[in-house]
Design a protein around this motif. Structure first.
Motif, PDB file in Angstrom:
ATOM      1  N   GLY A   1       0.811  -1.214   0.000  1.00  0.00           N
ATOM      2  CA  GLY A   1       0.000   0.000   0.000  1.00  0.00           C
ATOM      3  C   GLY A   1       0.840   1.257   0.000  1.00  0.00           C
ATOM      4  N   THR A   2       1.917   1.252   0.804  1.00  0.00           N
ATOM      5  CA  THR A   2       2.801   2.409   0.863  1.00  0.00           C
ATOM      6  C   THR A   2       3.512   2.628  -0.462  1.00  0.00           C
ATOM      7  OG1 THR A   2       3.169   1.914   3.208  1.00  0.00           O
ATOM      8  CG2 THR A   2       4.677   3.476   2.160  1.00  0.00           C
ATOM      9  N   ALA A   3       3.942   1.550  -1.109  1.00  0.00           N
ATOM     10  CA  ALA A   3       4.613   1.656  -2.398  1.00  0.00           C
ATOM     11  C   ALA A   3       3.687   2.265  -3.443  1.00  0.00           C
ATOM     12  CB  ALA A   3       5.093   0.278  -2.857  1.00  0.00           C
ATOM     13  N   LEU A   4       2.436   1.804  -3.461  1.00  0.00           N
ATOM     14  CA  LEU A   4       1.482   2.355  -4.416  1.00  0.00           C
ATOM     15  C   LEU A   4       1.115   3.795  -4.072  1.00  0.00           C
ATOM     16  CD1 LEU A   4      -0.791  -0.769  -4.830  1.00  0.00           C
ATOM     17  CD2 LEU A   4       0.510   0.323  -6.650  1.00  0.00           C
ATOM     18  N   ALA A   5       1.032   4.114  -2.784  1.00  0.00           N
ATOM     19  CA  ALA A   5       0.729   5.487  -2.377  1.00  0.00           C
ATOM     20  C   ALA A   5       1.835   6.442  -2.812  1.00  0.00           C
ATOM     21  CB  ALA A   5       0.537   5.553  -0.864  1.00  0.00           C
ATOM     22  N   THR A   6       3.085   5.993  -2.743  1.00  0.00           N
ATOM     23  CA  THR A   6       4.205   6.826  -3.181  1.00  0.00           C
ATOM     24  C   THR A   6       4.124   7.093  -4.679  1.00  0.00           C
ATOM     25  OG1 THR A   6       5.592   5.891  -1.422  1.00  0.00           O
ATOM     26  CG2 THR A   6       6.719   7.047  -3.216  1.00  0.00           C
ATOM     27  N   ALA A   7       3.797   6.057  -5.444  1.00  0.00           N
ATOM     28  CA  ALA A   7       3.639   6.245  -6.890  1.00  0.00           C
ATOM     29  C   ALA A   7       2.472   7.184  -7.188  1.00  0.00           C
ATOM     30  CB  ALA A   7       3.419   4.897  -7.576  1.00  0.00           C
ATOM     31  N   LEU A   8       1.358   7.002  -6.476  1.00  0.00           N
ATOM     32  CA  LEU A   8       0.198   7.856  -6.699  1.00  0.00           C
ATOM     33  C   LEU A   8       0.494   9.301  -6.306  1.00  0.00           C
ATOM     34  CD1 LEU A   8      -2.737   7.879  -7.630  1.00  0.00           C
ATOM     35  CD2 LEU A   8      -3.425   7.428  -5.262  1.00  0.00           C
ATOM     36  N   PHE A   9       1.323   9.491  -5.293  1.00  0.00           N
ATOM     37  CA  PHE A   9       1.744  10.841  -4.905  1.00  0.00           C
ATOM     38  C   PHE A   9       2.413  11.555  -6.071  1.00  0.00           C
ATOM     39  CE2 PHE A   9       5.407  13.339  -3.145  1.00  0.00           C
ATOM     40  CZ  PHE A   9       4.667  14.414  -2.673  1.00  0.00           C
ATOM     41  N   HIS A  10       3.199  10.826  -6.832  1.00  0.00           N
ATOM     42  CA  HIS A  10       3.899  11.419  -7.974  1.00  0.00           C
ATOM     43  C   HIS A  10       3.010  11.593  -9.199  1.00  0.00           C
ATOM     44  CE1 HIS A  10       7.818   9.716  -6.081  1.00  0.00           C
ATOM     45  NE2 HIS A  10       7.641  10.982  -5.738  1.00  0.00           N
TER      46      HIS A  10
END
Length: 575
Positions: free
Chosen positions: A169-178
């Protein structure tokens, strides 16, 4: 005879305007008007701005000559400049990106959100469904294809700074942040500024025209305005070239996967860029824009088919579970991710340079192009509708895309397949597809998607650069479009060549350097837009009728919004 010719010319131009630029929302003020025809300046015959075109072309040719003639010296110089920019201006990218989000949201929620991008009583040019569909197409591109698997998987394997470990979830959230609110708020700010100036105030479709309320008409028409438009062309060219470079890397990787070559070296990548550059230049100058638009629509269907295929053939339940998890982690961590800076140490500074700062620079470099596109399709929308549509629709597209493709990659990594460690970033998507059925067919589909995105996107970017170099004309000449198209392809070759074995690093380096000056342009656009909307006739009247409304006097209100639409209070845009 002369009168007949003038009438024919007027009819021809206005016929074009019906589809492209039907005229300003408020009558065109003095200084922004065609002396012969009642049409906006951006619809007149293309006239090259010799200063903007000449200076930009000379600098581009000098950079190309330096980079191709002395690549070692060029590469070391660019690396030194990059280090300086990241060390001294990294904070500016980080703070300004968040400020653009806050500014766009504030505009939508404030009383300025009611202001239409056109005349007070003007209806939206496109139906809502069509508008959202076009917004969806703006949310796709080479970048999502390239990074869809690679970025979430990278953050899953290598935890971002400040995290002891990284969960899915954190990995995907970081990508979505960008790829979420921050980049689309940048596009919203520029698109709003262009749309308001063009459709509400009748100005030229130039980045510099947005500065009229801040600098005044004379200064914008002088050296300062030309510098702004030059920076806009540079940002567009290098941002587009970075996307072309990513596309070439991915096509080269696909050629390797399919076994057509053993190793996709720099010469092969250069050949890919050259062939596709000729394709999009030919499309831009041949007038087959409808064909390119048709290809773009087909591409969206192909992208949807690819996403559905990966969703069904991949770990479907795991992907569905990731959707709320990624959204929740994004909401929980967006403030911390927005505040992450080099103050945390050298490791964080290096990570930011490769990820967040590169992304913010890339998005900033794309703002002139995407901003003009968003402005073009949003005539008649209110500022509130524009902000909500531009920020939320593409962000939703990015969320779904990364959850599907990133989730499939993370799922394979968790199942013991070392997808991350088996190749370069551009080959990760093909590695994931190789573990699914119909690997060869899906790999060909990816290469086709990238090629069409390459051609259609660069075609449109060349048109934008032509517009910027020809005084805001909606119909730039073919030779100008061809020149900027060929120059963009050459810059993409230079980026790949300068990067050598680490071509991706070369793309990131030059994108960050060129985008840095345009941050200041975007900040100025925000200030100018605020000055514009604060003096809008609709807002001025809202201030006047507020005391009467408090007393219950709604006699003069227009049903539905409580406003009296009086264009007689129009501000003088030349000051």
């Amino acid at each position: 005879m002369t009168a007949h010719k003038d009438h024919s010319r007027e009819a021809e131009i206005k016929e074009k305007l019906h589809d492209a630029f039907p005229g300003p929302g408020i009558p065109i003020p003095e200084g922004h008007h065609d002396d012969d025809l009642d049409v906006p300046l951006c619809a007149r015959r293309a006239v090259t701005d010799k200063v903007v075109f000449g200076v930009t072309a000379a600098i581009v040719l000098a950079i190309l000559g330096w980079g191709l003639g002395a690549p070692t010296h060029f590469g070391s110089t660019m690396s030194s400049i990059l280090n300086w920019v990241v060390a001294n201006l990294g904070w500016l990218f980080i703070i300004s990106a968040t400020c653009f989000v806050l500014f766009a949201v504030w505009l939508a929620l404030s009383r300025y959100g009611r202001i239409p991008l056109g005349a007070d009583d003007e209806k939206p040019e496109f139906h809502t469904v069509s508008w959202i569909a076009m917004m969806f197409s703006a949310g796709m591109g080479i970048g999502l294809i390239f990074w869809g698997v690679t970025e979430p998987l990278t953050h899953f394997v290598n935890a971002p700074p400040g995290l002891a470990d990284s969960k899915a979830g954190t990995a995907l959230a970081t990508a979505l942040f960008h790829w979420g609110f921050h980049p689309w708020s940048m596009y919203a700010v520029v698109g709003l500024s262009i749309a308001y100036g063009s459709y509400r105030m009748g100005r030229r479709q130039l980045i510099s025209s947005s500065f009229i309320p801040l600098l005044g008409f004379r200064r914008v028409e002088g050296p300062i305005g030309k510098v702004i438009d030059i920076l806009a062309i540079f940002a567009t060219m290098f941002g587009t070239a970075a996307s072309l470079g990513l596309g070439a890397l991915q096509i080269g990787s696909g050629i390797e996967v399919l076994g057509w070559v053993g190793k996709a070296g720099t010469l092969l990548l250069v050949a890919v860029v050259a062939i596709l550059t000729l394709a999009f230049v030919a499309s831009a100058v041949s007038g087959v824009s409808r064909g390119i638009q048709w290809l773009s629509n087909i591409n969206m269907v192909l992208a949807l088919i690819l996403a559905i295929f990966v969703f069904v053939a991949g770990p479907t339940v795991f992907i569905l579970n990731l959707l709320p998890t990624a959204l929740g982690d994004y909401a929980a961590n967006i403030a911390a991710m927005s505040a992450r800076s080099a103050a945390a140490g050298p490791e964080t500074e290096q990570w930011l340079s490769s990820w967040t700062i590169f992304y913010w620079a890339w998005w900033i470099s794309w703002t002139p192009f995407v901003g003009m596109f968003l402005a073009r399709i949003s005539r008649g929308r209110s500022i509130r509708q524009f902000v909500v549509g531009v920020i939320f629709v593409p962000t939703t597209v990015s969320l779904v895309w990364f959850v599907v493709f990133g989730g499939a990659g993370i799922g394979q990594q968790r199942d013991g397949i070392d997808l991350y460690g088996t190749g370069e970033p551009e080959s990760t998507l093909f590695g994931m597809l190789d573990r699914l059925p119909l690997a060869g067919l899906s790999s060909l589909l990816v290469m086709l998607l990238v090629a069409i995105f390459f051609v259609s996107g660069a075609d449109a970017a060349s048109m934008v650069m032509g517009t910027l170099s020809q005084r805001g004309s909606m119909f730039p000449t073919r030779w100008a479009v061809a020149f900027w198209g060929l120059s963009t392809g050459a810059v993409a070759v230079l980026m790949l060549w300068a990067g050598g074995n680490d071509a991706l690093n070369g793309l990131q380096t030059m994108t960050i350097i060129v985008a840095a000056p345009f941050v200041f342009v975007m900040i100025g656009m925000c200030v100018s837009l605020y000055l514009d909307v604060s003096r809008d006739p609709m807002v001025a009247h809202l201030r006047r009728v507020a005391p009467d409304r408090d007393r219950g006097d709604e006699e003069n209100a227009v049903p539905g919004d409580g406003l009296v639409h009086d264009n007689g209070d129009r501000p003088d845009v030349r000051t």
